[in-house]
Design an enzyme around this catalytic site. Structure first.
Site, PDB file in Angstrom:
ATOM      1  N   HIS B  46       0.857  -1.192   0.000  1.00 44.21           N
ATOM      2  CA  HIS B  46       0.000   0.000   0.000  1.00 44.21           C
ATOM      3  C   HIS B  46       0.896   1.247   0.000  1.00 44.21           C
ATOM      4  O   HIS B  46       2.033   1.209   0.490  1.00 44.21           O
ATOM      5  CB  HIS B  46      -0.896   0.018   1.242  1.00 44.21           C
ATOM      6  N   GLU B  48       0.933   3.892   1.814  1.00 41.95           N
ATOM      7  CA  GLU B  48       1.430   4.338   3.124  1.00 41.95           C
ATOM      8  C   GLU B  48       2.627   3.505   3.586  1.00 41.95           C
ATOM      9  O   GLU B  48       3.598   4.028   4.132  1.00 41.95           O
ATOM     10  CB  GLU B  48       0.333   4.231   4.193  1.00 41.95           C
ATOM     11  N   CYS B  76      -6.281   1.829   5.911  1.00 49.45           N
ATOM     12  CA  CYS B  76      -6.852   0.534   6.327  1.00 49.45           C
ATOM     13  C   CYS B  76      -6.208   0.115   7.650  1.00 49.45           C
ATOM     14  O   CYS B  76      -5.290   0.786   8.139  1.00 49.45           O
ATOM     15  CB  CYS B  76      -6.572  -0.510   5.239  1.00 49.45           C
ATOM     16  N   CYS B  79      -2.321  -0.188   7.475  1.00 46.89           N
ATOM     17  CA  CYS B  79      -1.613   1.096   7.371  1.00 46.89           C
ATOM     18  C   CYS B  79      -1.784   1.939   8.635  1.00 46.89           C
ATOM     19  O   CYS B  79      -0.857   2.637   9.049  1.00 46.89           O
ATOM     20  CB  CYS B  79      -2.057   1.832   6.120  1.00 46.89           C
TER      21      CYS B  79
END
Lengths: 151, 151
Positions: B46, B48, B76, B79
């Site tokens: 992801h 992040e 999410c 993260c």
């Protein structure tokens, strides 16, 4: 879990918090990793994240729907999140983590029913051994700090 | 956030879900990343996570205590966990994520008081633009799927 423990011992020998993880697909180990936070200078370098990343790359896709993850310590929120995202079918862990566990201890992220994937969970496998290696590691660090203060 | 949006557009151009993230330290951008899940075949890739990892390595340590993270979508659970672990001081995000957000939408991981770090949080910055790029991306995918079915 014996292999995950061996990874945890390897971490300790490198001055890393001793946590190990292994991903198994169809009875075959596809990745084995340990915590690398200090070595890599990376807060996301937990054993589970590294093992999941490596397994996904080796298997050629990000969905680990037929994989089991063995880890020596109850996963934190980040790793519990990664377990959901990767669709790991079965999480097996050793010791519980009263301070940071996101499966049963501090919160129940994987059991909340809020997310689109909930793995089967087996806890407490070789829990004493998995917990002891962490206790020994932190005891040794405290002893070292005391010695430094006294010198 | 404009730079995070540029990263999101870059993701879309590569067929990745368009989410972008930027880490800022003392007013300087130290990392900028976008979602790479499909390209890297890695469920943990992801925006992040990549931005936090890169910032930590660049700054030479895993504690990002004086850093701010800008991300186009509400993080999410994975993260949000990484944000806590990295000690990011300020999380700024754009659109809310009703399906997977772990800051305000599905759960309030960063506000629960259960963990040893809670960043300052600013939500809704360029929210419409950050949300629109995602809507456009998924609309285009659905159109493509419909076309394929009709051929």
């Amino acid at each position: 879990m014996r292999m995950a423990l061996a990874q945890a011992r390897l971490a300790a020998s490198q001055g890393e918090v001793p946590i190990g993880a292994v991903v198994v697909y169809n009875g075959q180990v596809v990745s084995a990793a340990h915590n690398q936070r200090e070595t890599w200078k990376d807060p996301t370098a937990h054993a589970e994240i590294i093992a999941i990343s490596e397994a996904s790359r080796r298997l050629g896709g990000w969905r680990l729907t037929e994989c089991d993850l063995y880890v020596t310590l109850e996963p934190c929120p980040m790793c519990a999140g990664a377990i959901m995202l990767s669709r790991i079918q079965h999480l097996v862990y050793g010791a519980s983590d009263a301070k940071g566990g996101a499966v049963e201890s501090k919160t129940e992220l994987l059991k909340s029913g809020l997310w689109n994937h909930q793995p089967k969970i087996t806890a407490g496998i070789l829990a004493d051994e998995c917990g002891m290696i962490l206790k020994d590691f932190f005891r040794a660090i405290r002893a070292l700090e005391t010695t430094r203060r006294d010198v």
